[in-house]
Write a protein that holds these residues in place. Sequence first.
Motif, PDB file in Angstrom:
ATOM      1  N   UNK A   1      50.110  37.920  39.279  1.00  0.00           N
ATOM      2  CA  UNK A   1      48.737  37.785  38.784  1.00  0.00           C
ATOM      3  C   UNK A   1      47.934  36.832  39.640  1.00  0.00           C
ATOM      4  N   UNK A   2      46.613  36.975  39.515  1.00  0.00           N
ATOM      5  CA  UNK A   2      45.675  35.964  39.982  1.00  0.00           C
ATOM      6  C   UNK A   2      45.040  35.395  38.727  1.00  0.00           C
ATOM      7  N   UNK A   3      44.862  34.088  38.716  1.00  0.00           N
ATOM      8  CA  UNK A   3      44.325  33.443  37.518  1.00  0.00           C
ATOM      9  C   UNK A   3      43.098  32.638  37.914  1.00  0.00           C
ATOM     10  N   UNK A   4      41.996  32.887  37.190  1.00  0.00           N
ATOM     11  CA  UNK A   4      40.773  32.122  37.394  1.00  0.00           C
ATOM     12  C   UNK A   4      40.545  31.224  36.181  1.00  0.00           C
ATOM     13  N   UNK A   5      40.142  29.992  36.421  1.00  0.00           N
ATOM     14  CA  UNK A   5      39.878  29.028  35.346  1.00  0.00           C
ATOM     15  C   UNK A   5      38.399  28.647  35.360  1.00  0.00           C
ATOM     16  N   UNK A   6      37.806  28.573  34.169  1.00  0.00           N
ATOM     17  CA  UNK A   6      36.403  28.142  34.036  1.00  0.00           C
ATOM     18  C   UNK A   6      36.276  27.274  32.782  1.00  0.00           C
ATOM     19  N   UNK A   7      35.681  26.091  32.907  1.00  0.00           N
ATOM     20  CA  UNK A   7      35.453  25.250  31.712  1.00  0.00           C
ATOM     21  C   UNK A   7      34.266  25.793  30.902  1.00  0.00           C
ATOM     22  N   UNK A   8      34.370  25.639  29.584  1.00  0.00           N
ATOM     23  CA  UNK A   8      33.286  26.078  28.699  1.00  0.00           C
ATOM     24  C   UNK A   8      33.062  24.991  27.656  1.00  0.00           C
ATOM     25  N   UNK A   9      31.883  24.394  27.723  1.00  0.00           N
ATOM     26  CA  UNK A   9      31.544  23.342  26.738  1.00  0.00           C
ATOM     27  C   UNK A   9      31.053  24.018  25.463  1.00  0.00           C
ATOM     28  N   UNK A  10      31.660  23.673  24.325  1.00  0.00           N
ATOM     29  CA  UNK A  10      31.251  24.209  23.023  1.00  0.00           C
ATOM     30  C   UNK A  10      31.009  23.047  22.072  1.00  0.00           C
TER      31      UNK A  10
ATOM     32  N   UNK B   1      40.507  31.347  30.824  1.00  0.00           N
ATOM     33  CA  UNK B   1      41.428  31.769  31.888  1.00  0.00           C
ATOM     34  C   UNK B   1      41.387  33.292  31.962  1.00  0.00           C
ATOM     35  N   UNK B   2      41.158  33.806  33.164  1.00  0.00           N
ATOM     36  CA  UNK B   2      41.192  35.260  33.358  1.00  0.00           C
ATOM     37  C   UNK B   2      42.394  35.594  34.226  1.00  0.00           C
ATOM     38  N   UNK B   3      43.193  36.522  33.748  1.00  0.00           N
ATOM     39  CA  UNK B   3      44.391  36.953  34.468  1.00  0.00           C
ATOM     40  C   UNK B   3      44.164  38.374  34.965  1.00  0.00           C
ATOM     41  N   UNK B   4      44.446  38.587  36.238  1.00  0.00           N
ATOM     42  CA  UNK B   4      44.305  39.915  36.831  1.00  0.00           C
ATOM     43  C   UNK B   4      45.684  40.345  37.353  1.00  0.00           C
ATOM     44  N   UNK B   5      46.143  41.498  36.879  1.00  0.00           N
ATOM     45  CA  UNK B   5      47.422  42.064  37.339  1.00  0.00           C
ATOM     46  C   UNK B   5      47.215  42.583  38.767  1.00  0.00           C
ATOM     47  N   UNK B   6      47.954  42.012  39.727  1.00  0.00           N
ATOM     48  CA  UNK B   6      47.810  42.415  41.134  1.00  0.00           C
ATOM     49  C   UNK B   6      49.057  43.152  41.632  1.00  0.00           C
ATOM     50  N   UNK B   7      49.763  43.815  40.708  1.00  0.00           N
ATOM     51  CA  UNK B   7      50.981  44.546  41.082  1.00  0.00           C
ATOM     52  C   UNK B   7      50.699  45.573  42.168  1.00  0.00           C
ATOM     53  N   UNK B   8      49.643  46.379  41.980  1.00  0.00           N
ATOM     54  CA  UNK B   8      49.343  47.426  42.968  1.00  0.00           C
ATOM     55  C   UNK B   8      48.974  46.830  44.315  1.00  0.00           C
ATOM     56  N   UNK B   9      48.240  45.728  44.317  1.00  0.00           N
ATOM     57  CA  UNK B   9      47.898  45.080  45.584  1.00  0.00           C
ATOM     58  C   UNK B   9      49.156  44.574  46.290  1.00  0.00           C
ATOM     59  N   UNK B  10      50.062  43.955  45.527  1.00  0.00           N
ATOM     60  CA  UNK B  10      51.318  43.448  46.117  1.00  0.00           C
ATOM     61  C   UNK B  10      52.145  44.601  46.678  1.00  0.00           C
ATOM     62  N   UNK B  11      52.187  45.728  45.943  1.00  0.00           N
ATOM     63  CA  UNK B  11      52.914  46.896  46.434  1.00  0.00           C
ATOM     64  C   UNK B  11      52.292  47.410  47.732  1.00  0.00           C
TER      65      UNK B  11
END
Length: 194
Positions: free
Chosen positions: A54-63, A71-81
């Motif tokens: 996976x690739x993981x992106x982090x972003x703070x959110x003030x509430x 946190x956004x997770x992207x499955x990169x299996x096809x890219x790795x293949x």
Amino acid sequence: DELLGKPVDILVPEPSRTQHAGHRAGYVSKPRARQMGSGLDLSARRKDGSLVPVEIGLSPLATEEGLLTIASLVDITKRKQAEERIRALNEELERQNMELALSSAELEARQAELEVVNAELEAQQAELERAMEELATEKDRVEAFYRFADRLASEIQLEPFAQLALDELCDLAQAEIGTLYALGDEDRGVYTLA
């Protein structure tokens, strides 16, 4: 629903789980939008326990309740293949290029050998041509002698013994001319007897 109220660490593979709490605390102390583990091969754990790249992106959110992290997770299996396939193809291409380079070197070596053999054949041909010229000169000399002896025999009257010796000498010259014709034409597959 299964993840509500549970720590995010359950998504982190076992070997990295113990370090993850420290990384999380570091992020909370200086929150900013960024990619997690930049330059690293990250994996996430599926529900069945298997790992997925996976690739993981982090972003703070003030509430109103406080700081949250998205946190956004992207499955990169096809890219790795695809990357693995490209790597394998590059290795195969490199192997084939090396084989071509070796084949090219072998061809160049063979060409050099053939050039040496060709030079030797040309030298032999030149030597054969010189020998043919010498043979032609020798043949001309014998023919001239034969004509001289034949003319001499027809112009003067010789004693029978001398005539017999001259006739034998002419016959010998004639035989020598025939041999020279045969030798001169032998290399061309032609045999001529005068």
